[in-house]
Design an enzyme around this catalytic site. Structure first.
Site, PDB file in Angstrom:
ATOM      1  CE  LYS A   1     -20.313 -20.017 -15.702  1.00  0.00           C
ATOM      2  NZ  LYS A   1     -21.340 -20.669 -16.491  1.00  0.00           N
TER       3      LYS A   1
ATOM      4  CE1 TYR B   1      -4.032   1.660  -0.305  1.00  0.00           C
ATOM      5  CE2 TYR B   1      -3.536   2.681   1.806  1.00  0.00           C
ATOM      6  CZ  TYR B   1      -4.311   2.601   0.666  1.00  0.00           C
ATOM      7  OH  TYR B   1      -5.363   3.460   0.495  1.00  0.00           O
TER       8      TYR B   1
END
Length: 761
Positions: A94, A39
């Site tokens: 999925k 970060y």
């Protein structure tokens, strides 16, 4: 497969962490430096690079392997319009399939919006996050407009799998079914029952494959879609027939192909009986097809039948396509999934069904050997070859059709990368296989009447790894081969108990008694031994009639190893021999010994095992860093097995300083070098990663590798014999065909090296 109950399904989704997918970090995050790179402030650097060149997002972010599975919940499975939140379990499912079959990461996104225009704008707004968009469970006709617009307005692959996935898989099945019955797609009459997104997409694809529009009749819930009807929308009008027929029964009469994407039980036995010779019936309604399997198969003998179910042959399953289509598209950074890519997927899937089925696939479905035919027109979903075949075909088509932004030139390297990524690859085994194929040897399979060994011999022959010699009765082997659909072509069969082998048995007996007559063996005893398949097979190798030998699926290792020591003998400079297993894991490749031969080794035996293992690891192109394992560390316990290990280490350090080994030590200290080095800084393998473990007895070594294997932590090759004068190898009672094939490959490599040693003498 047993019936899935409501309780089973709810428990599966709720237990542990709710849902089926999670996000896992891919970079280190344990230190302040790691977090500063992940970060602020380090993250600014890739941001600036992407600002200058948007395509750098593929280099510095997960975009290139990230697909959005997006739905508004208006057509969820067979449940209909249940809304986006209720459809979320399907979208997560999925995502699971994308990941486990092709390594594609997924965010499932459920959009609470039925208006096509607003839905399109929502997807466009979030599209920069993703490398591809998989549209899911959106009702017709809105799904056509949504997909068409997004494909036109986005520069990443977009596919509505409900349409194209079914079309691609059923298209592959249709190609193969027509080949089996000797019909041309240009000539056949096709009836499509159902006029939704999947039906329309399938029909369009069949036309691309060569079907004639005038030979296609489509039906909906009201009957035949014809020009005489006034209730047709634009999608249906495109498929309206001018024939004067109204019902499904009329349409099916004389037809060659029936494709059902509608509801259960609309096709009767009587309708099927009116179809043309060798009818092809794809009844794909889920969970219950348009006609049941039993009804269809009893209607006539010449039918080829497929469903969407996994409990019957010929499952038309979208998972054969979408993970690999997106995999190939992502890997070339395609701007779209176009018709060329879909056709490439169709042909790759169809072609794969004609190849021999790996034993691992047969085993997964608890079936005897499958082969191309009426009950096997498309590959099974768990066939690992789909990853490389379909992904590569799609990627090539993307490049050739001009939608790829990244070229792939080395396709072998690409396929190897895919296998490695999914854990299907074993580099070491591939290198051995290549070596064996370059110089195949004669391998005796002592227990050829065991199905797994016979299959392994057939696969080894087919792959060019060896020239198999099968010991057994010809009639019995032929019977097994017929039952299991195994080809015995090109393999030598030796029935050692037949009169024609009498002269060879006598010759072997004479050789053996000349070697062992000073140990009390008589010629009569040697002749009697030749009726034992292990003795006979080992003598084939000892005499030069064969190069290597494999046994063990029936035989007790304690008996066969004594026989090997007697007939083949132990290599000079050693008094004992042993075995090693190679285990491959996410943490690398490790070598474990002794896993089969020496039950309660003395210090002297442990020394030989360590020396043999050191040489064997080098043989397998690795630099051995070794630890001798016990339940204590470096002399902490001065009684029992630790003492034997401690004394063996002292001898090795004094007499074989070139061997990098230390101990005795507990296994966690062996594998955790920081723990080991901080606690025992004097150790002889300081700073090194241990890759070879010598256990204090057979029980611990055998249990260790089998525990890892059964927990799914590793794959294993072995047991690999170390120390005999010839390539004599022993497998386990429970060995699979794959295990025996791997051991056969090692035996061939062993024989190649032995041949080189003999020439150098």
């Amino acid at each position: 497969m047993g019936k899935i109950t409501k309780e089973d399904a709810l428990r599966y989704h709720a237990e542990g962490k709710p849902g089926k997918i999670e996000v896992i970090p891919t970079k280190p995050y344990s230190t302040q430096t790691d977090l500063s790179l992940a970060y602020s402030p380090g993250v600014a650097e890739p941001c600036l690079e992407i600002e200058k060149n948007p395509l750098d997002a593929y280099e510095y972010t997960a975009k290139g392997n990230l697909v959005a599975v997006i739905s508004n919940g208006t057509a969820v499975l067979g449940l209909g319009d249940i809304g986006p939140l209720a459809g979320k379990p399907v979208m997560e499912g999925k995502g699971l399939l994308f990941k486990i079959f092709a390594g594609v990461d997924v965010f499932d996104i459920e959009v609470d919006e039925k208006d096509p225009e607003k839905f399109i704008q929502t997807v466009k707004a979030i599209a920069p996050t993703f490398g591809g968009i998989n549209l899911e469970d959106i009702k017709a006709p809105e799904c056509f407009e949504i997909e068409t617009r997004l494909k036109e307005e986005l520069d990443i692959p977009v596919m509505h799998d409900d349409q194209h996935g079914t079309a691609i898989i059923s298209g592959a099945g249709l190609i193969n079914a027509l080949e089996l019955v000797g019909k041309n797609i240009e000539d056949v009459r096709i009836v499509v029952n159902g006029a939704g997104a999947a039906s329309i997409s399938c029909t369009k694809l069949y036309v691309m494959l060569g079907a004639k529009m005038e030979n296609i009749i489509m039906c909906d819930s009201k009957g035949v879609i014809s020009t005489h009807r006034t209730d047709l929308n634009a999608s249906k009008k495109a498929f309206a027939t001018s024939l004067d027929i109204k019902t499904l029964a009329e349409a099916v009469s004389g037809a060659d192909v029936f494709l059902g994407l509608s509801v259960a039980d609309v096709l009767t036995k009587e309708m099927v009986q009116t179809m043309n010779d060798n009818p092809i019936v794809f009844a794909l309604a889920n969970p219950n097809p348009e006609i049941s399997y039993s009804e269809a198969m009893s209607s006539r003998e010449d039918i080829i039948f497929a469903t969407g179910r996994s409990d019957y042959p010929n499952q038309i399953n979208n998972v054969l396509g979408f993970p690999y289509i997106f995999r190939g598209a992502l890997d070339v950074r395609a701007k779209a999934i176009n018709e060329e890519m879909k056709l490439a997927a169709v042909k790759a899937i169809a072609s794969l069904a004609k190849e021999p089925v790996p034993d691992v696939v047969n085993a997964a479905y608890k079936l005897k050997r499958m082969s191309f035919g009426r009950d096997y027109i498309i590959p099974k979903a768990l066939d690992p070859r789909l990853l490389t075949r379909v992904s590569s075909a799609v990627a090539k088509a993307a490049i050739e059709s001009g939608v790829a932004r990244k070229e792939i030139t080395d396709w072998n390297k690409y396929e190897n990368h895919l296998r490695e990524m999914m854990g299907y690859d074993n580099k070491m085994m591939r290198s051995f296989t290549d070596m064996a194929k370059a110089n195949p040897k004669r391998v005796v399979f002592a227990e050829a009447n065991h199905v797994n060994m016979l299959k392994a011999a057939a696969e080894a022959k087919a792959e060019g790894i060896c020239f198999p010699i099968l010991l057994g009765n010809e009639d019995r082997l032929a019977k097994i081969a017929k039952e299991e659909n195994i080809s015995l072509e090109g393999m030598e069969i030796v029935n050692l108990r037949h009169d024609r082998e009498l002269e060879r048995c006598r010759r072997y007996a004479k050789m053996l008694v000349e070697k062992k007559q000073r140990e009390g063996m008589t010629y009569a005893e040697a002749c009697e031994k030749m009726y034992d398949r292990n003795c006979f097979g080992m003598m084939m190798v000892a005499s030069g009639d064969a190069d290597a030998f494999v046994t063990g699926v029936y035989s007790r290792y304690s008996e066969t190893t004594k026989l090997a020591e007697q007939i083949i003998g132990i290599r000079p400079s050693y008094k004992y021999f042993g075995t090693m297993n190679i285990v491959t894991s996410k943490k690398g490749t490790f070598f474990i010994a002794d896993t089969l031969i020496n039950r309660h080794p003395s210090t002297e035996v442990l020394i030989d095992i360590a020396r043999l293992t050191h040489d064997a690891v080098k043989f397998f192109a690795n630099e051995p860093t070794m630890a001798m394992i016990s339940y204590s560390n470096f002399g902490a316990d001065n009684q029992g097995s630790p003492v034997k290990v401690h004394d063996a280490i002292a001898h090795l350090h004094a007499n074989y300083p070139e061997i990098q080994i230390d101990g005795e030590m507990q296994v966690n200290f062996a594998l955790n070098k920081k723990l080991r080095d901080d606690t025992y800084p004097f150790n002889k393998v300081k700073g090194k990663d241990v890759n070879t473990l010598i256990f204090p007895n057979l029980s611990s070594a055998n249990s260790a590798y089998k525990l890892l294997l059964e927990m799914g932590v590793v794959e294993t090759i072995g047991p690999i014999q170390m120390g005999l004068n010839k390539p004599i190898h022993f497998t386990d009672l429970e060995s699979s065909t794959r295990d025996i094939l791997n051991l056969t490959t090692v035996a061939v490599v062993d024989a190649i090296v032995q041949e080189q040693i003999d020439k150098a003498k």
